[in-house]
Motif scaffolding. Sequence first.
Motif, PDB file in Angstrom:
ATOM      1  N   VAL A   2       0.863  -1.192   0.000  1.00  0.00           N
ATOM      2  CA  VAL A   2       0.000   0.000   0.000  1.00  0.00           C
ATOM      3  C   VAL A   2       0.891   1.230   0.000  1.00  0.00           C
ATOM      4  CG1 VAL A   2      -1.727   1.337   1.266  1.00  0.00           C
ATOM      5  CG2 VAL A   2      -1.897  -1.155   1.195  1.00  0.00           C
ATOM      6  N   LEU A   3       0.659   2.102  -0.968  1.00  0.00           N
ATOM      7  CA  LEU A   3       1.430   3.341  -1.057  1.00  0.00           C
ATOM      8  C   LEU A   3       0.734   4.474  -0.325  1.00  0.00           C
ATOM      9  CD1 LEU A   3       3.906   4.778  -2.357  1.00  0.00           C
ATOM     10  CD2 LEU A   3       2.411   5.335  -4.291  1.00  0.00           C
ATOM     11  N   GLU A   4      -0.593   4.502  -0.387  1.00  0.00           N
ATOM     12  CA  GLU A   4      -1.328   5.646   0.159  1.00  0.00           C
ATOM     13  C   GLU A   4      -2.788   5.272   0.379  1.00  0.00           C
ATOM     14  OE1 GLU A   4      -2.175   9.677  -2.058  1.00  0.00           O
ATOM     15  OE2 GLU A   4      -0.106   9.684  -1.333  1.00  0.00           O
ATOM     16  N   ASP A   5      -3.385   5.835   1.435  1.00  0.00           N
ATOM     17  CA  ASP A   5      -4.823   5.683   1.701  1.00  0.00           C
ATOM     18  C   ASP A   5      -5.518   6.999   1.383  1.00  0.00           C
ATOM     19  OD1 ASP A   5      -4.642   2.997   3.057  1.00  0.00           O
ATOM     20  OD2 ASP A   5      -3.421   4.163   4.448  1.00  0.00           O
ATOM     21  N   ASN A   6      -6.597   6.938   0.600  1.00  0.00           N
ATOM     22  CA  ASN A   6      -7.384   8.134   0.284  1.00  0.00           C
ATOM     23  C   ASN A   6      -8.779   7.940   0.843  1.00  0.00           C
ATOM     24  OD1 ASN A   6      -5.538   9.724  -1.718  1.00  0.00           O
ATOM     25  ND2 ASN A   6      -5.435   7.595  -2.391  1.00  0.00           N
ATOM     26  N   LEU A   7      -9.063   8.640   1.948  1.00  0.00           N
ATOM     27  CA  LEU A   7     -10.304   8.416   2.695  1.00  0.00           C
ATOM     28  C   LEU A   7     -11.185   9.655   2.773  1.00  0.00           C
ATOM     29  CD1 LEU A   7      -8.678   6.543   5.733  1.00  0.00           C
ATOM     30  CD2 LEU A   7      -9.498   5.556   3.583  1.00  0.00           C
ATOM     31  N   ARG A   8     -10.743  10.753   2.164  1.00  0.00           N
ATOM     32  CA  ARG A   8     -11.544  11.979   2.207  1.00  0.00           C
ATOM     33  C   ARG A   8     -12.488  12.028   1.015  1.00  0.00           C
ATOM     34  NH1 ARG A   8      -6.525  15.940   3.293  1.00  0.00           N
ATOM     35  NH2 ARG A   8      -5.346  14.047   2.887  1.00  0.00           N
ATOM     36  N   ASN A   9     -11.953  12.349  -0.152  1.00  0.00           N
ATOM     37  CA  ASN A   9     -12.753  12.431  -1.371  1.00  0.00           C
ATOM     38  C   ASN A   9     -12.019  11.739  -2.511  1.00  0.00           C
ATOM     39  OD1 ASN A   9     -15.121  14.034  -0.660  1.00  0.00           O
ATOM     40  ND2 ASN A   9     -13.679  15.696  -0.278  1.00  0.00           N
ATOM     41  N   PRO A  10     -11.857  10.416  -2.435  1.00  0.00           N
ATOM     42  CA  PRO A  10     -11.092   9.744  -3.483  1.00  0.00           C
ATOM     43  C   PRO A  10     -11.757   9.910  -4.848  1.00  0.00           C
ATOM     44  CG  PRO A  10     -12.251   8.148  -2.130  1.00  0.00           C
ATOM     45  CD  PRO A  10     -12.384   9.469  -1.438  1.00  0.00           C
ATOM     46  N   SER A  11     -10.985  10.295  -5.837  1.00  0.00           N
ATOM     47  CA  SER A  11     -11.534  10.509  -7.173  1.00  0.00           C
ATOM     48  C   SER A  11     -10.994   9.463  -8.129  1.00  0.00           C
ATOM     49  CB  SER A  11     -11.185  11.912  -7.675  1.00  0.00           C
ATOM     50  OG  SER A  11      -9.783  12.053  -7.794  1.00  0.00           O
ATOM     51  N   GLY A  12     -11.607   9.378  -9.299  1.00  0.00           N
ATOM     52  CA  GLY A  12     -11.095   8.515 -10.345  1.00  0.00           C
ATOM     53  C   GLY A  12     -11.980   7.361 -10.738  1.00  0.00           C
ATOM     54  N   MET A  13     -13.075   7.099  -9.989  1.00  0.00           N
ATOM     55  CA  MET A  13     -13.899   5.949 -10.340  1.00  0.00           C
ATOM     56  C   MET A  13     -14.516   6.100 -11.731  1.00  0.00           C
ATOM     57  SD  MET A  13     -17.060   4.069  -8.365  1.00  0.00           S
ATOM     58  CE  MET A  13     -16.136   3.434  -6.979  1.00  0.00           C
ATOM     59  N   SER A  14     -14.871   7.323 -12.102  1.00  0.00           N
ATOM     60  CA  SER A  14     -15.457   7.531 -13.434  1.00  0.00           C
ATOM     61  C   SER A  14     -14.479   7.137 -14.530  1.00  0.00           C
ATOM     62  CB  SER A  14     -15.865   8.993 -13.614  1.00  0.00           C
ATOM     63  OG  SER A  14     -14.740   9.853 -13.536  1.00  0.00           O
ATOM     64  N   ASN A  67     -13.983  22.639 -10.546  1.00  0.00           N
ATOM     65  CA  ASN A  67     -13.196  21.689  -9.771  1.00  0.00           C
ATOM     66  C   ASN A  67     -12.521  20.683 -10.700  1.00  0.00           C
ATOM     67  OD1 ASN A  67     -13.211  18.838  -8.156  1.00  0.00           O
ATOM     68  ND2 ASN A  67     -12.809  20.549  -6.780  1.00  0.00           N
ATOM     69  N   SER A  68     -11.289  20.284 -10.353  1.00  0.00           N
ATOM     70  CA  SER A  68     -10.513  19.404 -11.236  1.00  0.00           C
ATOM     71  C   SER A  68     -11.177  18.049 -11.438  1.00  0.00           C
ATOM     72  CB  SER A  68      -9.101  19.219 -10.677  1.00  0.00           C
ATOM     73  OG  SER A  68      -9.152  18.631  -9.401  1.00  0.00           O
ATOM     74  N   ALA A  69     -11.990  17.604 -10.493  1.00  0.00           N
ATOM     75  CA  ALA A  69     -12.632  16.285 -10.600  1.00  0.00           C
ATOM     76  C   ALA A  69     -14.113  16.401 -10.958  1.00  0.00           C
ATOM     77  CB  ALA A  69     -12.465  15.520  -9.284  1.00  0.00           C
ATOM     78  N   TYR A  70     -14.515  17.514 -11.550  1.00  0.00           N
ATOM     79  CA  TYR A  70     -15.944  17.739 -11.828  1.00  0.00           C
ATOM     80  C   TYR A  70     -16.521  16.650 -12.726  1.00  0.00           C
ATOM     81  CZ  TYR A  70     -20.290  20.162 -12.992  1.00  0.00           C
ATOM     82  OH  TYR A  70     -21.612  20.489 -13.154  1.00  0.00           O
ATOM     83  N   TYR A  71     -15.751  16.182 -13.700  1.00  0.00           N
ATOM     84  CA  TYR A  71     -16.257  15.099 -14.566  1.00  0.00           C
ATOM     85  C   TYR A  71     -16.643  13.889 -13.714  1.00  0.00           C
ATOM     86  CZ  TYR A  71     -16.631  11.425 -17.984  1.00  0.00           C
ATOM     87  OH  TYR A  71     -17.119  10.377 -18.719  1.00  0.00           O
ATOM     88  N   ASP A  72     -15.831  13.576 -12.709  1.00  0.00           N
ATOM     89  CA  ASP A  72     -16.093  12.472 -11.792  1.00  0.00           C
ATOM     90  C   ASP A  72     -17.434  12.676 -11.081  1.00  0.00           C
ATOM     91  OD1 ASP A  72     -14.578  10.089 -11.067  1.00  0.00           O
ATOM     92  OD2 ASP A  72     -14.554  10.855  -9.027  1.00  0.00           O
TER      93      ASP A  72
END
Length: 487
Positions: free
Chosen positions: A162-174, A233-238
């Motif tokens: 595991v390199l990193e945990d993202n537990l706030r607002n993880p993006s990228g599922m789209s 926002n940079s993740a608006y598409y998501d």
Amino acid sequence: MFDSYQVKPFFDEMFDDHKVPKPHYRKFYDILQRFSEEELKEKHDTAQLAFLRQGITFTVYNNNVGTERTMPFDFVPIIISRDEWQTIEKGMIQRTEALNRFLDDVYHEQKILEEGIVPRHLVEENPYYYAKQVKGIDIPLQNHIFLAGIDLIRDEFGKYHVLEDNLRNPSGMSYVYQNRYVMRQVYPDFFANHSVHALEHQLSYLHQAMLDHMPNTSNEKPFAVLLTPGMYNSAYYDHVFLAQQMGIDLVEGRDLIVKGNIVYMKSIRGLQRVDIIYRRIDDDFLDPHAFREDSALGVPGLLEAYRHGNVAILNGIGNGVADDKAIYAYVPDMIRYYLGEEPIIDNVKTYLLSNQEDREWVLDHLEELVVKNVGASGGYDMLVGPHASKELIEKFREKIIESPHQYIAQPTIKLSRAPAYQGEKFYPCHVDLRVFVMRGKETRVLPGGLSRVALKQGSLVVNSSQGGGGKDTWVYKEKEDRGLLDA
């Protein structure tokens, strides 16, 4: 086409040390060999054009100026065998369960701090620890992590970390879905024999996990919204993609109002009570009464509605205390403490620079290490020692001496590589994998996830904001020797 391709000294996802395709890649490799150079170039161009036509973009910020870019994409997939995926899945469920118990503990009884398993100062001095606002609040399912994005890497031996945990607002599922959509356009003939896990039903699981967090104070069918900062926002598409696919309203702060500690959405039919908010706004901007007074993105009074149990906010407020890069070093201890188990997938070795012994050793070996700011993400404020200039190394030395608690250091792992087709040829590029964990009454792991690739030859940074791109990720349902592929 792979004559000049170099496998060693790294672990390669597709090839063994003798440049022979691994069993779960053989079918794909055989089909790839049938294409001419012109056909390969055409497929590469088809993939890039598909992203452009879909409007799949992200925003890169430089000097506070945003630039829209299409997501770079590589048409050689990452393929994961069934057995490897089962290990990843179990490891991600284990890790997120321990992290959730840690969050519930530090906002309630704080047993792990009292027993000295995690140093108290790392929590109480953490800028993302919102004890004043949310300590003692009981939330639906006692679940702070609705959606996690856990970043995995493989070392030179092929072992996952595991390199990193993202537990706030993880993006990228789209992007996972759009990668698969594009691959269907590029290889329509590949997707025929039902052996790779499909993605179609996964968003219904995400939707159900969200609805599982319905507050006890609401008796009707829960009404959920996705709260976005807006189109810049940079993740608006998501945000747009997930709201559309789950069939929920996409709202901004100005679309919501709090009355009598109940949240309502403004609509042409009047006010509609909101029970669940899947927020993609950082804690600081959620409510100007409780956090930043200058926030124009949030909803005044939202925290009071949350405190009264009238609305669920997903992910939980204050989750950032658990995905801080200094806290990360203690996650294996959390797994042992809360679950009584050994970590299935372990951390990368991490040096805490607030510790004098660690700091002195790291300062003597900066040219060998990766140094990260504990609060930064996206590849910013990071030193990759073996690739850095002497000037940059000295600059980070000064930063560490001035603010040692703000940085961690890790060995430079020989990240695994996979073939990428760029510039009309195949060459090896470093990759990682973001795995998405969906938690409601049940915990599910999205099959595959977002494979990110450092498309700049020789680069170790996979973030799209730093020149990285994406790959589709295929997970076999059955033993790979059947050699069948399907979406």
